[in-house]
Design a protein around this motif. Structure first.
Motif, PDB file in Angstrom:
ATOM      1  N   ASP A 135     -13.653 -32.489 -29.644  1.00  0.00           N
ATOM      2  CA  ASP A 135     -14.029 -31.087 -29.539  1.00  0.00           C
ATOM      3  C   ASP A 135     -14.551 -30.821 -28.140  1.00  0.00           C
ATOM      4  N   ILE A 188     -16.733 -16.415 -32.414  1.00  0.00           N
ATOM      5  CA  ILE A 188     -17.269 -17.590 -31.722  1.00  0.00           C
ATOM      6  C   ILE A 188     -18.045 -17.150 -30.491  1.00  0.00           C
ATOM      7  N   LEU A 227     -20.565 -31.974 -30.446  1.00  0.00           N
ATOM      8  CA  LEU A 227     -19.525 -31.952 -31.459  1.00  0.00           C
ATOM      9  C   LEU A 227     -18.879 -33.326 -31.556  1.00  0.00           C
ATOM     10  N   LYS A 241      -8.891 -25.742 -35.062  1.00  0.00           N
ATOM     11  CA  LYS A 241      -9.999 -26.086 -34.171  1.00  0.00           C
ATOM     12  C   LYS A 241     -11.010 -24.949 -34.090  1.00  0.00           C
ATOM     13  N   ARG A 242     -10.526 -23.719 -34.031  1.00  0.00           N
ATOM     14  CA  ARG A 242     -11.440 -22.583 -33.976  1.00  0.00           C
ATOM     15  C   ARG A 242     -12.227 -22.451 -35.278  1.00  0.00           C
ATOM     16  N   LEU A 300     -16.250 -27.315 -26.735  1.00  0.00           N
ATOM     17  CA  LEU A 300     -17.632 -26.941 -26.969  1.00  0.00           C
ATOM     18  C   LEU A 300     -18.606 -27.974 -26.442  1.00  0.00           C
ATOM     19  N   ASP A 337     -14.903 -25.064 -35.027  1.00  0.00           N
ATOM     20  CA  ASP A 337     -15.911 -24.682 -34.038  1.00  0.00           C
ATOM     21  C   ASP A 337     -16.855 -23.624 -34.618  1.00  0.00           C
ATOM     22  N   ARG A 392     -16.508 -21.669 -22.873  1.00  0.00           N
ATOM     23  CA  ARG A 392     -15.772 -21.271 -24.073  1.00  0.00           C
ATOM     24  C   ARG A 392     -15.825 -19.758 -24.279  1.00  0.00           C
TER      25      ARG A 392
END
Length: 524
Positions: free
Chosen positions: A512, A464, A508, A327-328, A515, A331, A391
């Protein structure tokens, strides 16, 4: 310096050739002008010196009107003068310009009349020499002359019109002029070419020297595979002077930028390869563990219910860690591809910090460290994307928890200051070494690679954070000392009282949620 391809001449040779052509053309024009002025000069001198020649002829006894009984005697006198002075041609004109008689045989005269306008200018009080009149022998050419009025035996007014320079003198003059002109033309042309070539070679060499240096520097820069900054003397001048110096200055700046970018690319590529290696290891470790646990679960006879439950829970944790890592990665890819544009809105930052701290309270308690917020009661609303800032706070707190052990402390401080609210995430953890500090926000960098739990993060959290704040036009700084902890700091703008600005942008993909902007919150 390399030679031009395909035998093409250099710029210096082209400039020299152009200058030589121009000098040759100027020399030719000079020769033409010199010849014209030379002829005019001799005509003026000849006419000025002999301007009274016609009047002097009239005072001679041979042409004295009192000694001439008729026109036949006048013609005889003209013939006598022509024999004595062969450098002149003598004509008698009536008051209308008609030729009455001449010192030349009739077959050599081509005109019957002569224009009186030059004669009147010659007889004026202050004539401007040279004055050219008609030449009865050669109608296509004008000649200098001398003139004087007198009375014919019949009492009529007439003019004694004397052409200065007879046929013999004109032929001799033309022959000598051709001889001397040829020598003069050759001498002047050769001198002009030599002077022009010497001046062109020296001056153009001096002018194009900076250009040759620039070409040599460009060749060296290319041969170095764009890794060595070229050195040019013209670059030391600030501001640069002429066009070539400005060109060298611009090239040096461009070359320095290319060298810096090439170095950055090499560093990024090395970090990427290292990161991919560690990422493969980070993915392999949980996958291997997950595979082993699943194989063990297949054999139900070897496990008790409690053991089976423990294996399932372990497998779930491994899949959660993998899902978090993937997921990171997604992102960060979306943030760097500019698919996400902040949805700016006013919100209460202290409420958001309290919610994020509450989310990590169990984790911090399990680690035996405190997680608190320090903020005044009158923190103003800030203008930002609430979901993206959430986030940022999550990643910073998560990063602090990874480096803070039991008995440690993590603080999130909000400091209103003018038109901004400063956010500080402070911990008493292990800190960051000075050599690692400049790279902690890099995409492919991860400090303390062998730290337990690193496989769940892969060094993407801080990258991020930096990218999200860059989308807000905000910079983040860090202060850290090994063994004394770290402090991450950034500032958000205070929202105006009538803030209602909102720029909706594509969010997104579904799922997601980390974010995606959260609903707006205001203090009640």
């Amino acid at each position: 310096m390399t030679r031009p391809p395909f035998g093409l001449p250099t710029l210096k040779a082209k400039l020299v050739a152009v200058l030589l052509i121009l000098c040759s053309a100027i020399s030719a024009l000079f020769l033409v002008a010199a010849r014209l002025f030379h002829d005019t000069y001799h005509q003026e001198i000849t006419q000025f010196v002999n301007r009274a020649l016609a009047a002097n002829f009239l005072t001679e006894s041979v042409l004295a009107p009192r000694s001439l009984a008729n026109l036949a005697q006048l013609q005889s006198a003209l013939d006598h003068l022509a024999q004595v002075n062969r450098d002149v041609e003598i004509y008698v004109l009536d008051e209308r310009g008609r030729i009455l008689m001449s010192s030349l045989p009739p077959g050599q005269i081509s005109l019957t009349h002569v224009s009186l306008a030059p004669i009147r200018r010659m007889l004026s009080a202050e004539p401007a020499f040279p004055i050219l009149g008609d030449n009865p022998r050669d109608p296509g050419r004008k000649s200098v002359f001398s003139v004087a009025p007198f009375a014919l035996p019949s009492g009529e007014t007439a003019f004694l019109y004397v052409i200065l320079g007879g046929a013999d003198r004109d032929d001799a003059t033309r022959a000598l002029r051709r001889s001397y002109a040829a020598k003069e033309y050759v001498l002047v042309s050769l001198s002009g070419v030599v002077v022009a070539f010497t001046a062109a070679f020296i001056s153009i060499g001096l002018i194009t020297r900076p250009l040759r240096r620039l070409i040599s520097a460009m060749d060296d820069f290319r041969n170095s595979q764009f890794t060595k900054t070229p050195v040019l003397p013209e670059v030391t001048k600030d501001p640069p002077g002429d066009e070539l110096q400005r060109l060298s200055y611009t090239f040096a700046q461009m070359a320095q930028r290319i060298v810096d970018q090439m170095q950055a690319l090499r560093q990024t590529d090395a970090a990427r390869r290292e990161w991919v290696t560690h990422l493969a290891h980070d993915l392999k470790t949980p996958l291997t563990s997950l595979h082993a646990h699943l194989e063990t679960l297949l054999d139900e006879t070897k496990l008790t219910p409690s053991e089976r439950r423990l294996y399932v829970e372990t497998a779930i944790r491994q899949t959660q860690g993998l899902a978090k890592m993937v997921k990171r990665l997604l992102d960060l890819a979306k943030l760097e591809s500019n698919e996400i544009i902040p949805n700016l809105e006013p919100f209460q930052l202290s409420d958001l910090v309290q919610d994020v701290i509450q989310k990590f309270s169990l984790t911090s308690s399990a680690q035996g460290c405190s997680l608190v917020m320090e903020a005044p009661d009158d923190v103003p609303l800030v203008m930002a994307d609430i979901g993206l800032i959430e986030r940022v706070l999550e990643n910073l707190i998560d990063n602090a928890l990874q480096h803070t052990g039991a008995g440690g402390r993590i603080r999130v401080c909000l400091i209103p200051r003018g038109a901004r609210v400063i956010v500080e995430v402070d911990d008493t953890g292990t800190g960051i070494s000075p050599e690692q500090l400049p790279h902690i926000f890099d995409r492919f960098y991860r400090a303390e690679k062998e730290r337990p739990g690193a496989s769940e993060h892969a060094g993407l959290g801080l990258a991020i954070v930096k990218r999200i704040l860059e989308l807000h036009g905000v910079a983040i700084t860090v202060e850290s000392s090994p063994g004394l902890g770290s402090t991450f700091r950034f500032a958000l703008p205070v929202a105006a009282s009538n803030a209602g600005h909102s720029s909706k942008t594509p969010a997104l993909s579904s799922g997601d949620t980390a974010l995606r902007s959260r609903p707006q919150r205001h203090p009640t």
